[in-house]
Motif scaffolding. Sequence first.
Motif, PDB file in Angstrom:
ATOM      1  N   HIS A 168      24.349  36.276 -27.884  1.00 31.50           N
ATOM      2  CA  HIS A 168      24.568  37.717 -28.078  1.00 31.50           C
ATOM      3  C   HIS A 168      25.286  38.345 -26.890  1.00 31.50           C
ATOM      4  O   HIS A 168      24.992  38.019 -25.741  1.00 31.50           O
ATOM      5  CB  HIS A 168      23.234  38.445 -28.296  1.00 31.50           C
ATOM      6  N   VAL A 169      26.181  39.253 -27.194  1.00 33.59           N
ATOM      7  CA  VAL A 169      26.811  40.074 -26.151  1.00 33.59           C
ATOM      8  C   VAL A 169      26.576  41.536 -26.535  1.00 33.59           C
ATOM      9  O   VAL A 169      26.347  41.844 -27.706  1.00 33.59           O
ATOM     10  CB  VAL A 169      28.326  39.771 -26.009  1.00 33.59           C
ATOM     11  N   PRO A 170      26.637  42.449 -25.536  1.00 30.77           N
ATOM     12  CA  PRO A 170      26.312  43.849 -25.841  1.00 30.77           C
ATOM     13  C   PRO A 170      27.353  44.519 -26.732  1.00 30.77           C
ATOM     14  O   PRO A 170      28.548  44.336 -26.531  1.00 30.77           O
ATOM     15  CB  PRO A 170      26.263  44.530 -24.482  1.00 30.77           C
ATOM     16  N   PHE A 171      26.862  45.288 -27.701  1.00 30.82           N
ATOM     17  CA  PHE A 171      27.746  46.107 -28.538  1.00 30.82           C
ATOM     18  C   PHE A 171      27.992  47.411 -27.781  1.00 30.82           C
ATOM     19  O   PHE A 171      27.046  48.022 -27.277  1.00 30.82           O
ATOM     20  CB  PHE A 171      27.055  46.390 -29.881  1.00 30.82           C
ATOM     21  N   PRO A 172      29.247  47.846 -27.695  1.00 23.69           N
ATOM     22  CA  PRO A 172      29.503  49.043 -26.891  1.00 23.69           C
ATOM     23  C   PRO A 172      29.015  50.325 -27.555  1.00 23.69           C
ATOM     24  O   PRO A 172      29.418  50.645 -28.664  1.00 23.69           O
ATOM     25  CB  PRO A 172      31.034  49.055 -26.760  1.00 23.69           C
ATOM     26  N   ILE A 173      28.126  51.020 -26.859  1.00 18.26           N
ATOM     27  CA  ILE A 173      27.692  52.360 -27.293  1.00 18.26           C
ATOM     28  C   ILE A 173      27.756  53.223 -26.034  1.00 18.26           C
ATOM     29  O   ILE A 173      26.932  53.065 -25.119  1.00 18.26           O
ATOM     30  CB  ILE A 173      26.262  52.339 -27.879  1.00 18.26           C
ATOM     31  N   ALA A 174      28.754  54.106 -25.999  1.00 20.15           N
ATOM     32  CA  ALA A 174      29.047  54.819 -24.753  1.00 20.15           C
ATOM     33  C   ALA A 174      27.821  55.543 -24.209  1.00 20.15           C
ATOM     34  O   ALA A 174      27.509  55.450 -23.024  1.00 20.15           O
ATOM     35  CB  ALA A 174      30.198  55.790 -24.988  1.00 20.15           C
ATOM     36  N   HIS A 175      27.058  56.247 -25.098  1.00 19.46           N
ATOM     37  CA  HIS A 175      25.979  57.068 -24.543  1.00 19.46           C
ATOM     38  C   HIS A 175      24.779  56.245 -24.080  1.00 19.46           C
ATOM     39  O   HIS A 175      23.882  56.774 -23.444  1.00 19.46           O
ATOM     40  CB  HIS A 175      25.570  58.189 -25.508  1.00 19.46           C
ATOM     41  N   TYR A 176      24.758  54.952 -24.400  1.00 20.58           N
ATOM     42  CA  TYR A 176      23.735  54.099 -23.803  1.00 20.58           C
ATOM     43  C   TYR A 176      24.321  53.277 -22.642  1.00 20.58           C
ATOM     44  O   TYR A 176      23.732  52.287 -22.196  1.00 20.58           O
ATOM     45  CB  TYR A 176      23.087  53.187 -24.851  1.00 20.58           C
ATOM     46  N   GLY A 177      25.519  53.671 -22.215  1.00 25.68           N
ATOM     47  CA  GLY A 177      26.083  53.099 -20.989  1.00 25.68           C
ATOM     48  C   GLY A 177      26.775  51.760 -21.161  1.00 25.68           C
ATOM     49  O   GLY A 177      26.990  51.051 -20.179  1.00 25.68           O
ATOM     50  N   THR A 178      27.119  51.380 -22.381  1.00 27.74           N
ATOM     51  CA  THR A 178      27.826  50.106 -22.568  1.00 27.74           C
ATOM     52  C   THR A 178      29.232  50.372 -23.088  1.00 27.74           C
ATOM     53  O   THR A 178      29.397  51.008 -24.135  1.00 27.74           O
ATOM     54  CB  THR A 178      27.082  49.210 -23.579  1.00 27.74           C
ATOM     55  N   SER A 179      30.215  49.892 -22.349  1.00 24.09           N
ATOM     56  CA  SER A 179      31.618  50.137 -22.718  1.00 24.09           C
ATOM     57  C   SER A 179      32.216  48.886 -23.358  1.00 24.09           C
ATOM     58  O   SER A 179      31.625  47.796 -23.314  1.00 24.09           O
ATOM     59  CB  SER A 179      32.409  50.492 -21.463  1.00 24.09           C
ATOM     60  N   VAL A 180      33.421  49.056 -23.900  1.00 26.11           N
ATOM     61  CA  VAL A 180      34.144  47.899 -24.459  1.00 26.11           C
ATOM     62  C   VAL A 180      34.354  46.864 -23.351  1.00 26.11           C
ATOM     63  O   VAL A 180      34.201  45.659 -23.564  1.00 26.11           O
ATOM     64  CB  VAL A 180      35.501  48.360 -25.049  1.00 26.11           C
ATOM     65  N   GLU A 181      34.672  47.371 -22.161  1.00 28.05           N
ATOM     66  CA  GLU A 181      34.892  46.462 -21.029  1.00 28.05           C
ATOM     67  C   GLU A 181      33.631  45.629 -20.755  1.00 28.05           C
ATOM     68  O   GLU A 181      33.718  44.434 -20.484  1.00 28.05           O
ATOM     69  CB  GLU A 181      35.255  47.305 -19.808  1.00 28.05           C
ATOM     70  N   ASP A 182      32.454  46.266 -20.841  1.00 31.14           N
ATOM     71  CA  ASP A 182      31.195  45.531 -20.628  1.00 31.14           C
ATOM     72  C   ASP A 182      31.057  44.414 -21.662  1.00 31.14           C
ATOM     73  O   ASP A 182      30.626  43.299 -21.338  1.00 31.14           O
ATOM     74  CB  ASP A 182      29.989  46.473 -20.750  1.00 31.14           C
ATOM     75  N   SER A 183      31.386  44.721 -22.916  1.00 30.23           N
ATOM     76  CA  SER A 183      31.252  43.714 -23.974  1.00 30.23           C
ATOM     77  C   SER A 183      32.182  42.529 -23.702  1.00 30.23           C
ATOM     78  O   SER A 183      31.784  41.368 -23.842  1.00 30.23           O
ATOM     79  CB  SER A 183      31.623  44.301 -25.343  1.00 30.23           C
TER      80      SER A 183
END
Length: 427
Positions: A168-183
């Motif tokens: 699993h990798v993180p799904f980007p949800i901006a308001h929970y602090g995960t960006s496309v770059e993070d994914s």
Amino acid sequence: MNSNADLLARRRAAIPRGVSVATPVFADRAENAEIWDVEGKRYIDFAGGIGVLNTGHRHPKIMKAVEAQLARFTHTAFQVMAYEPYVELAERLNALAPFKPPAKTIFFTTGAEATENAVKIARAATGRSAVIAFTGGFHGRTLLTMAMTGKVLPYKKLFAPLPPEIYHVPFPIAHYGTSVEDSLKAINFLFKADVEPGRVAAIIIEPVQGEGGFHAAPKELMQALRRICDENGILLIVDEVQSGFARTGKLFAVEHMGVEPDLVTMAKSLAGGFPLSGVTGRADVMDAAEPGGLGGTYAGSPVACAAALAVLDVIEEEKLLERSLAMGEWMQKRLAEIAARNDTLPMAGIRGLGGMVAFDLVTSRGSRDPDGQATMLVTSRALDEGLLLLSCGIYGESIRILVPLTIDDALLHEGLGKLEKALTRSP
Ligand SMILES: Cc1ncc(COP(=O)(O)O)c(C=O)c1O
């Protein structure tokens, strides 16, 4: 007359608690966007049987097609003696596939079967085993799809061991602090730390997460995934079980994103209330499995295929793609008005892709702290008001609207009025 309370007691005694229900009432009959319980109470249906009823309950054209099929035959097992509705439906879906032809399509019964078989097909086509999926994603409850689902509670707890080779990798949800770059970074880390790209058969993603909270995958993410897949011989599977079949204003949500997947899974609104699922994919990929390796006794039921052919006609004749876009815009506008009132519960993140609309309940105005308790309160108040409403989201903080796209304006207006009441703070 049966009462809801009697049926609930019988249900509790006869059926394990593992299958939960959102409401303590029992269905008696339904028509388009309305449903009546066994005590005669009427509800406006904003749940659509969890996204199954984009064409409404018992659409007359779909019922007619089903009745005609019932009068001919109901089952042969496609592997024993094939039938035209299956072939015709595959032909029509191949022509509508969101990628360059040629395509082929195979049918199953449930959404989980479709996603599980998409992985089997990807493994057969690539000779590789690993699969990358996303946090918050939901792909089903069978062993493999449960492993791909990105949420532990309630889907995985107590069911270990899970099948291996699912990452699993993180799904980007901006308001929970995960960006496309993070994914994308996480995929890169995965390739360095856990699995080389040459062992990855597929990346699977919902273009709009359903159970995860109606978050659309950003275009940049989808395009980057396509690039990673192309560079490494990985197949891109889009799980359109919930986002498909006109819900978002396109037949498939991925069509909004300028990306062509290799495989698409579908179910739910595909057959207007009858159990049917399918995988459409690039023909060369779809032909990789050996004869007998795919299928199922009930897979592609002729009754459900007849229903699905009528669903495609209804989507076209009633212009449900356009209707979804117009409804989505209107629902978001109404929700924004409700959120702006100072006597409603704090709402945030009103969002949608076409008619796939959701919002969150939060602990205070202007905050993004999820409030799952408030969501439960709203769905239960809505039920009292005569509105069937579903929650979703990582923290159970989101209300999602999956109202039939065939609902008329007056009923939609009435339903949103009930939702407004459910969201109003008690005096
Ligand atoms: C995106 C997605 N994939 C797969 C499934 C599993 O479908 P089913 O419950 O029919 O097995 C669901 C069900 O909600 C879903 O939303």
